[in-house]
Scaffold this active site. Structure first.
Site, PDB file in Angstrom:
ATOM      1  N   SER A  67      -1.087  14.567 -13.719  1.00 27.22           N
ATOM      2  CA  SER A  67      -2.412  14.671 -14.366  1.00 27.22           C
ATOM      3  C   SER A  67      -2.719  16.079 -14.842  1.00 27.22           C
ATOM      4  O   SER A  67      -2.341  17.073 -14.203  1.00 27.22           O
ATOM      5  CB  SER A  67      -3.451  14.249 -13.330  1.00 27.22           C
ATOM      6  OG  SER A  67      -4.725  14.690 -13.694  1.00 27.22           O
ATOM      7  N   HIS A  77      -7.679   9.621 -20.274  1.00 25.45           N
ATOM      8  CA  HIS A  77      -7.484   8.484 -21.176  1.00 25.45           C
ATOM      9  C   HIS A  77      -8.372   7.336 -20.730  1.00 25.45           C
ATOM     10  O   HIS A  77      -8.476   7.028 -19.552  1.00 25.45           O
ATOM     11  CB  HIS A  77      -6.012   8.087 -21.268  1.00 25.45           C
ATOM     12  CG  HIS A  77      -5.308   8.055 -19.956  1.00 25.45           C
ATOM     13  ND1 HIS A  77      -4.945   9.189 -19.272  1.00 25.45           N
ATOM     14  CD2 HIS A  77      -4.927   7.019 -19.191  1.00 25.45           C
ATOM     15  CE1 HIS A  77      -4.362   8.852 -18.146  1.00 25.45           C
ATOM     16  NE2 HIS A  77      -4.344   7.537 -18.064  1.00 25.45           N
ATOM     17  N   ASP A  87       0.865  -1.178   0.000  1.00 23.46           N
ATOM     18  CA  ASP A  87       0.000   0.000   0.000  1.00 23.46           C
ATOM     19  C   ASP A  87       0.902   1.229   0.000  1.00 23.46           C
ATOM     20  O   ASP A  87       1.921   1.254   0.701  1.00 23.46           O
ATOM     21  CB  ASP A  87      -0.872  -0.018   1.265  1.00 23.46           C
ATOM     22  CG  ASP A  87      -2.044   0.942   1.155  1.00 23.46           C
ATOM     23  OD1 ASP A  87      -3.184   0.501   1.296  1.00 23.46           O
ATOM     24  OD2 ASP A  87      -1.799   2.148   0.930  1.00 23.46           O
ATOM     25  N   ARG A 114     -11.836   1.211 -18.302  1.00 29.44           N
ATOM     26  CA  ARG A 114     -12.068   2.381 -17.463  1.00 29.44           C
ATOM     27  C   ARG A 114     -13.176   2.055 -16.461  1.00 29.44           C
ATOM     28  O   ARG A 114     -14.171   1.398 -16.816  1.00 29.44           O
ATOM     29  CB  ARG A 114     -12.518   3.525 -18.388  1.00 29.44           C
ATOM     30  CG  ARG A 114     -12.732   4.865 -17.717  1.00 29.44           C
ATOM     31  CD  ARG A 114     -11.495   5.369 -17.089  1.00 29.44           C
ATOM     32  NE  ARG A 114     -11.259   6.780 -17.353  1.00 29.44           N
ATOM     33  CZ  ARG A 114     -10.544   7.555 -16.545  1.00 29.44           C
ATOM     34  NH1 ARG A 114     -10.008   7.064 -15.444  1.00 29.44           N
ATOM     35  NH2 ARG A 114     -10.336   8.817 -16.848  1.00 29.44           N
ATOM     36  N   TYR A 169      -8.210  16.177  -5.480  1.00 27.57           N
ATOM     37  CA  TYR A 169      -7.402  15.303  -6.335  1.00 27.57           C
ATOM     38  C   TYR A 169      -6.309  16.110  -7.038  1.00 27.57           C
ATOM     39  O   TYR A 169      -5.126  15.740  -7.022  1.00 27.57           O
ATOM     40  CB  TYR A 169      -8.311  14.606  -7.367  1.00 27.57           C
ATOM     41  CG  TYR A 169      -7.536  13.835  -8.411  1.00 27.57           C
ATOM     42  CD1 TYR A 169      -7.096  12.547  -8.165  1.00 27.57           C
ATOM     43  CD2 TYR A 169      -7.228  14.414  -9.651  1.00 27.57           C
ATOM     44  CE1 TYR A 169      -6.361  11.845  -9.111  1.00 27.57           C
ATOM     45  CE2 TYR A 169      -6.497  13.717 -10.601  1.00 27.57           C
ATOM     46  CZ  TYR A 169      -6.059  12.439 -10.333  1.00 27.57           C
ATOM     47  OH  TYR A 169      -5.328  11.751 -11.272  1.00 27.57           O
ATOM     48  N   GLU A 183      -5.376  17.407 -14.457  1.00 33.42           N
ATOM     49  CA  GLU A 183      -6.217  18.018 -13.423  1.00 33.42           C
ATOM     50  C   GLU A 183      -5.415  19.055 -12.615  1.00 33.42           C
ATOM     51  O   GLU A 183      -5.985  19.933 -11.980  1.00 33.42           O
ATOM     52  CB  GLU A 183      -6.784  16.912 -12.516  1.00 33.42           C
ATOM     53  CG  GLU A 183      -7.834  17.333 -11.507  1.00 33.42           C
ATOM     54  CD  GLU A 183      -9.208  17.722 -12.068  1.00 33.42           C
ATOM     55  OE1 GLU A 183      -9.530  17.333 -13.206  1.00 33.42           O
ATOM     56  OE2 GLU A 183      -9.942  18.440 -11.364  1.00 33.42           O
TER      57      GLU A 183
HETATM   58  O1  F7E Z   1     -15.128  13.445 -15.682  1.00 29.58           O
HETATM   59  C1  F7E Z   1     -18.125  15.453 -16.210  1.00 29.58           C
HETATM   60  C2  F7E Z   1     -17.236  15.788 -15.041  1.00 29.58           C
HETATM   61  O2  F7E Z   1     -14.793  11.664 -13.972  1.00 29.58           O
HETATM   62  C3  F7E Z   1     -14.959  14.110 -16.899  1.00 29.58           C
HETATM   63  C4  F7E Z   1      -9.374  10.974 -14.061  1.00 29.58           C
HETATM   64  O3  F7E Z   1      -8.767   9.915 -14.763  1.00 29.58           O
HETATM   65  O4  F7E Z   1      -8.977  12.496 -15.878  1.00 29.58           O
HETATM   66  C5  F7E Z   1      -9.991  11.953 -15.054  1.00 29.58           C
HETATM   67  O5  F7E Z   1     -10.668  12.975 -14.322  1.00 29.58           O
HETATM   68  C6  F7E Z   1     -15.932  15.264 -16.995  1.00 29.58           C
HETATM   69  C7  F7E Z   1     -15.953  16.178 -15.764  1.00 29.58           C
HETATM   70  O6  F7E Z   1     -12.836  12.451 -15.421  1.00 29.58           O
HETATM   71  C8  F7E Z   1     -20.593  13.040 -15.084  1.00 29.58           C
HETATM   72  O7  F7E Z   1     -17.804  16.815 -14.249  1.00 29.58           O
HETATM   73  C9  F7E Z   1     -20.578  14.893 -16.201  1.00 29.58           C
HETATM   74  O8  F7E Z   1     -16.031  17.519 -16.157  1.00 29.58           O
HETATM   75  O9  F7E Z   1     -14.570  11.076 -16.416  1.00 29.58           O
HETATM   76  P1  F7E Z   1     -14.372  12.054 -15.354  1.00 29.58           P
HETATM   77  P2  F7E Z   1     -12.004  13.696 -14.814  1.00 29.58           P
HETATM   78  O10 F7E Z   1     -12.651  14.271 -13.636  1.00 29.58           O
HETATM   79  O11 F7E Z   1     -11.691  14.630 -15.937  1.00 29.58           O
HETATM   80  C10 F7E Z   1      -7.908  13.181 -15.196  1.00 29.58           C
HETATM   81  C11 F7E Z   1      -6.882  13.572 -16.224  1.00 29.58           C
HETATM   82  C12 F7E Z   1      -7.362  12.395 -14.058  1.00 29.58           C
HETATM   83  O12 F7E Z   1      -6.174  12.479 -13.757  1.00 29.58           O
HETATM   84  C13 F7E Z   1      -8.330  11.662 -13.204  1.00 29.58           C
HETATM   85  O13 F7E Z   1      -7.689  10.659 -12.425  1.00 29.58           O
HETATM   86  O14 F7E Z   1     -17.249  14.730 -17.089  1.00 29.58           O
HETATM   87  N1  F7E Z   1     -19.278  14.620 -15.883  1.00 29.58           N
HETATM   88  N2  F7E Z   1     -21.388  13.950 -15.718  1.00 29.58           N
HETATM   89  C14 F7E Z   1     -19.259  13.461 -15.192  1.00 29.58           C
HETATM   90  N3  F7E Z   1     -18.237  12.757 -14.675  1.00 29.58           N
HETATM   91  C15 F7E Z   1     -18.517  11.602 -14.014  1.00 29.58           C
HETATM   92  N4  F7E Z   1     -17.508  10.868 -13.491  1.00 29.58           N
HETATM   93  N5  F7E Z   1     -19.816  11.149 -13.876  1.00 29.58           N
HETATM   94  C16 F7E Z   1     -20.895  11.825 -14.383  1.00 29.58           C
HETATM   95  O15 F7E Z   1     -22.049  11.414 -14.243  1.00 29.58           O
END
Ligand code: F7E
Length: 324
Positions: free
Chosen positions: A127, A183, A60, A188, A153, A129
């Site tokens: 990332s 990605h 861990d 995923r 995050y 992010e």
């Molecule tokens: O959200 C919107 C949400 O959770 C993408 C991780 O791999 O990439 C990833 O982070 C977008 C956001 O990815 C829903 O608000 C809408 O704007 O798929 P996601 P993320 O937050 O971009 C980065 C590069 C990383 O490093 C992280 O580890 O989509 N969104 N509706 C939603 N997102 C989710 N999860 N669920 C929904 O219902």
């Protein structure tokens, strides 16, 4: 064939499993760290097909002694730190666990690495992010773009990124950062937006579900395929000079465009099934990502093979197969 030993944290994740397969194909001896879960199937669900090919070790990122023990046992040539609490929205629910794992966990790795096997090469999964809502004037984020994260995050990843650079310079370690934009793949987690949309759209198509609730549909992401991105990880770590590299497709789409594409592929209109639910929105949102990976393409010769469309098509095929 390459006769080297690699150690991957998070080997049971999407990227860890593709990276293990890729390194095996190059001839590596692959070791991976897995965390204990109460469900036996969860410890290695993405790498069960590799059971006879890789060596897994319980450990861990928060248990320094476990990392020390594993590194001493393996003495790896390459270390890929991919393990993390990787869900951005969930990082608002469990901020302290996220920061401990993604920030202090990396420091634990670096400390063991520097004491046990300082001649190894180290890759940190950084990332996009970390950029938060910073965008350069031309609409891209790149290695020089200011980093102003907007989630626990993102903040945890920025600490990790910074401490990797600090250890590289302080102790002359071959420690690198890949700044990866989103990605995806069939592997995923289905609580990330692409796989949630694809899985539910296929269920709707097959009459197994009636509707889909999403959060913010007007955010933009630069989505690539995990298989392409793990190859970039290997190139980044093996570049002669330890450095930081952006990995991205250089193309951005909104969640709405992605949803529209997936439903259209299944001959459906997303407007008939999708609604926005405020509960799924984030307290603070990262609105727009488009990465400039020119440095990675020029210096390392990396480029993605998948397009946004071929990546989503593969995911659609996967779920159609699974449910049919
Ligand atoms: O959200 C919107 C949400 O959770 C993408 C991780 O791999 O990439 C990833 O982070 C977008 C956001 O990815 C829903 O608000 C809408 O704007 O798929 P996601 P993320 O937050 O971009 C980065 C590069 C990383 O490093 C992280 O580890 O989509 N969104 N509706 C939603 N997102 C989710 N999860 N669920 C929904 O219902």
């Amino acid at each position: 064939m390459i006769n080297k030993k690699a150690f991957i944290t998070g080997v049971n994740g999407q990227d860890g499993s593709y990276l293990a397969e890729y390194l095996l194909s190059l001839g590596y001896e692959v070791h991976g760290m897995i965390r204990r879960h109460s469900m036996a199937e969860n410890q290695d669900s993405r790498v069960t097909h590799l059971t006879d090919k890789i060596v897994t070790h319980y450990g861990d990122l928060l248990d320094e002694s476990s990392i020390d023990t594993i590194l001493k046992k393996i003495t790896p040539d390459e270390i890929y730190n991919i393990g993390a609490q990787s869900h951005v929205r969930i990082s608002f629910d469990i901020p302290q666990f996220t920061v401990k794992t993604n920030a202090l966990g990396v420091l634990n790795m670096l400390e063991s690495y520097r004491r046990v096997c300082p001649d190894a090469k180290f890759y940190q999964a950084s990332s996009s992010e970390m950029f938060g809502n910073s965008v350069d004037e031309d609409g891209f984020q790149r290695e020089s773009t200011p980093m102003t994260p907007v989630s626990p995050y993102g903040c945890s990843k920025l600490f990790a990124y910074s401490i990797v650079k600090n250890y590289r310079n302080s102790y002359k370690l071959h420690a690198t950062n890949g700044i990866l934009f989103n990605h995806e793949s069939p592997r995923r987690g289905s609580n990330f937006v692409t796989n949630k949309v694809v899985k539910t759209a296929v269920q709707i198509k097959l009459g197994l579900s009636k509707n889909l609730e999403l959060g913010n549909m007007d955010t933009y992401r630069d989505w690539g395929h995990s298989k392409d991105y793990v190859k970039a990880m290997h190139m980044i770590l093996n570049h002669e000079k330890p450095d930081d590299f952006v990995v991205s497709t250089m193309i951005t789409h909104s969640v709405r465009e992605m949803t529209d594409y997936v439903f259209k592929k299944l001959d459906l209109n997303y407007k008939d099934y999708v609604s926005e639910n405020i509960i799924l929105k984030r307290p603070e949102e990262l609105k727009y990502l488009k990465g400039d990976s020119t440095k990675t393409r020029t210096i390392l010769g990396w480029k993605p093979e998948y397009t946004f469309e071929s990546m989503l098509d593969e995911m659609i095929e996967y779920w159609l197969d699974k449910f049919n």
